[in-house]
Design a protein around this motif. Structure first.
Motif, mmCIF file in Angstrom:
data_model
loop_
_atom_site.group_PDB
_atom_site.id
_atom_site.type_symbol
_atom_site.label_atom_id
_atom_site.label_comp_id
_atom_site.label_asym_id
_atom_site.label_seq_id
_atom_site.Cartn_x
_atom_site.Cartn_y
_atom_site.Cartn_z
ATOM 1 N N VAL A 62 0.847 -1.187 0.000
ATOM 2 C CA VAL A 62 0.000 0.000 0.000
ATOM 3 C C VAL A 62 0.885 1.240 0.000
ATOM 4 O O VAL A 62 1.869 1.309 0.751
ATOM 5 N N LEU A 63 0.540 2.210 -0.825
ATOM 6 C CA LEU A 63 1.266 3.468 -0.910
ATOM 7 C C LEU A 63 0.332 4.607 -0.511
ATOM 8 O O LEU A 63 -0.783 4.727 -1.027
ATOM 9 N N LYS A 64 0.794 5.443 0.425
ATOM 10 C CA LYS A 64 0.051 6.645 0.793
ATOM 11 C C LYS A 64 0.869 7.864 0.399
ATOM 12 O O LYS A 64 2.053 7.958 0.739
ATOM 13 N N GLY A 113 5.605 16.916 -1.384
ATOM 14 C CA GLY A 113 4.979 16.135 -0.331
ATOM 15 C C GLY A 113 5.795 14.910 0.032
ATOM 16 O O GLY A 113 7.012 14.858 -0.174
ATOM 17 N N TRP A 114 5.103 13.915 0.565
ATOM 18 C CA TRP A 114 5.761 12.705 1.047
ATOM 19 C C TRP A 114 4.951 11.475 0.651
ATOM 20 O O TRP A 114 3.760 11.568 0.348
ATOM 21 N N ALA A 115 5.616 10.334 0.682
ATOM 22 C CA ALA A 115 4.957 9.064 0.382
ATOM 23 C C ALA A 115 5.437 8.007 1.362
ATOM 24 O O ALA A 115 6.604 7.969 1.742
ATOM 25 N N ILE A 116 4.512 7.140 1.766
ATOM 26 C CA ILE A 116 4.807 6.053 2.698
ATOM 27 C C ILE A 116 4.422 4.740 2.044
ATOM 28 O O ILE A 116 3.283 4.572 1.582
ATOM 29 N N LEU A 117 5.356 3.798 2.000
ATOM 30 C CA LEU A 117 5.104 2.450 1.490
ATOM 31 C C LEU A 117 4.926 1.518 2.675
ATOM 32 O O LEU A 117 5.792 1.446 3.553
ATOM 33 N N MET A 118 3.798 0.805 2.717
ATOM 34 C CA MET A 118 3.459 -0.054 3.847
ATOM 35 C C MET A 118 3.091 -1.451 3.377
ATOM 36 O O MET A 118 2.702 -1.658 2.224
ATOM 37 N N HIS A 119 3.199 -2.398 4.295
ATOM 38 C CA HIS A 119 2.641 -3.721 4.045
ATOM 39 C C HIS A 119 1.127 -3.608 3.935
ATOM 40 O O HIS A 119 0.500 -2.751 4.569
#
Length: 368
Positions: A62-64, A113-119
């Motif tokens: 998942v990418l936010k 901005g920023w991006a977060i990669l999650m399980h």
């Protein structure tokens, strides 16, 4: 000079770099040759964050992505540094393991901005359709107490590079003055500002006039409340510790997402927000844990982790102040849905919630 913590992780320069097959293979320690992104049609960030699935030949992630230009909470709380990313980058979230995980794989700059990669843990997420059960509550309350105990009066929270909200910024997230001054009504892909504005209008008719005026005065000049909060210890507040931002693993460990509203402030603000979220859901045997029982259990767990006892009057003041902040943050939202809820039951429940929050909060005015 405040203690400073060193960065533990390096941000990638772009989402494309972070999601390249070579880099992603290294991050997840599994060979990846194909990477594709697609919008997450079944979930949108309420504040304006953009979510997508990252499909690979070795699993889905998942990418936010978020930016102060499009995310309401980032704008309202002046989040210039991407605090949800900074907490990970500087290792503060790692300090909560193993009892509270974050499941972040990596983070990147994303233009401005920023991006977060999650399980991808969508199978274990709570939701409006799948809320907590009563059996889960002791674990969640215990975890909240451990979170607060871990960072109790920790000077690291003063490090400006992390960019945490202070108590004033917490109030700004659903502040009527901030909602009114947003630059362009449709600039943010979020309904929150509209809910706040109309919710306060509805509250004027919903509440006792004198009580409403007292709350309204605090939205215009919160300094007496901020001074009262500063008399007590501070800790790390998640800011939005509720069912939609939690998942439970098979091991029984919780995962907390969305640290965008995280703050250095009084612990009872986090407790009141969590307990307030319970008002929005129906639970089997919900009376098995009343608000008084939640507060008492949380106090017992917090005192155990801190190995100290709170003075009863101090505890009462802290709980009352947390409830006051909760009312200023969310009573207007409940008021909005007392008129705009999808069905009569929802509207009736939202009305009762708004009134109850304000009644609870009114006791705190004696501490100002």
């Amino acid at each position: 000079m405040p203690e400073q913590v060193e960065a533990r992780y390096t941000l990638f320069n772009s989402v494309a770099e972070m999601l390249s097959p070579e880099v992603l293979s290294s991050l997840i320690s599994t060979p990846v040759s194909c990477v594709e992104r697609r919008p997450m049609a079944d979930h949108n960030g309420l504040a304006g964050g953009r979510f997508s699935y990252v499909d690979t030949d070795n699993g889905r992630y998942v990418l936010k992505r978020m930016s102060i230009d499009s995310d309401w909470l980032m704008y309202a709380t002046d989040d210039q540094q991407g605090r949800s990313v900074r907490l990970w980058q500087y290792g503060l979230l790692d300090r909560l393991q193993p009892f509270l995980d974050h499941k972040i794989i990596a983070c990147a700059r994303d233009g401005g901005g920023w991006a977060i990669l999650m399980h991808d843990l969508s199978g274990g997420l709570y939701s409006w359709e799948q809320p907590w059960t009563v059996d889960h509550l002791p674990l969640i309350i215990d975890t909240l107490a451990r979170l607060h105990a871990t960072f109790w009066n920790d000077p690291i929270l003063n490090d400006q590079r992390i960019g945490l909200c202070d108590s004033a910024r917490i109030l700004d997230g659903t502040s009527l003055p901030v909602a009114r001054k947003r630059p362009v009504p449709n600039e943010f892909n979020s309904p929150i500002a509209k809910w706040v504005e109309e919710g306060w209008e509805i509250m004027a008719a919903l509440l006792d006039r004198d009580i409403f005026k007292e709350l309204q005065k605090l939205t215009e000049d919160p300094r007496p409340l901020l001074a009262a909060l500063d008399r007590y210890p501070f800790t790390l507040i998640h800011g939005d510790f509720r069912n939609a931002n939690l998942a439970i693993l098979s091991s029984g460990c919780l995962v907390a997402f969305d640290w965008q509203f995280s703050a250095r402030s009084l612990m009872s603000i986090g407790l009141a927000w969590f307990a307030g979220d319970l008002d929005l859901f129906s639970y089997e045997d919900s009376e098995a844990m009343s608000r008084a029982q939640i507060d008492a259990f949380y106090r017992q767990r917090l005192e155990t982790y801190l190995q100290q006892r709170f003075d009863d009057q101090d505890w009462e003041a802290m709980i009352d102040l947390g409830n006051l902040v909760e009312a200023l943050r969310r009573a207007c939202i409940s008021a909005f849905f007392s008129r705009h809820g999808d069905n009569p039951e929802w509207r009736k429940s939202a009305r009762a919630t708004a009134v109850n929050k304000v009644q609870q909060a009114h006791k705190a005015l004696r501490w100002l």
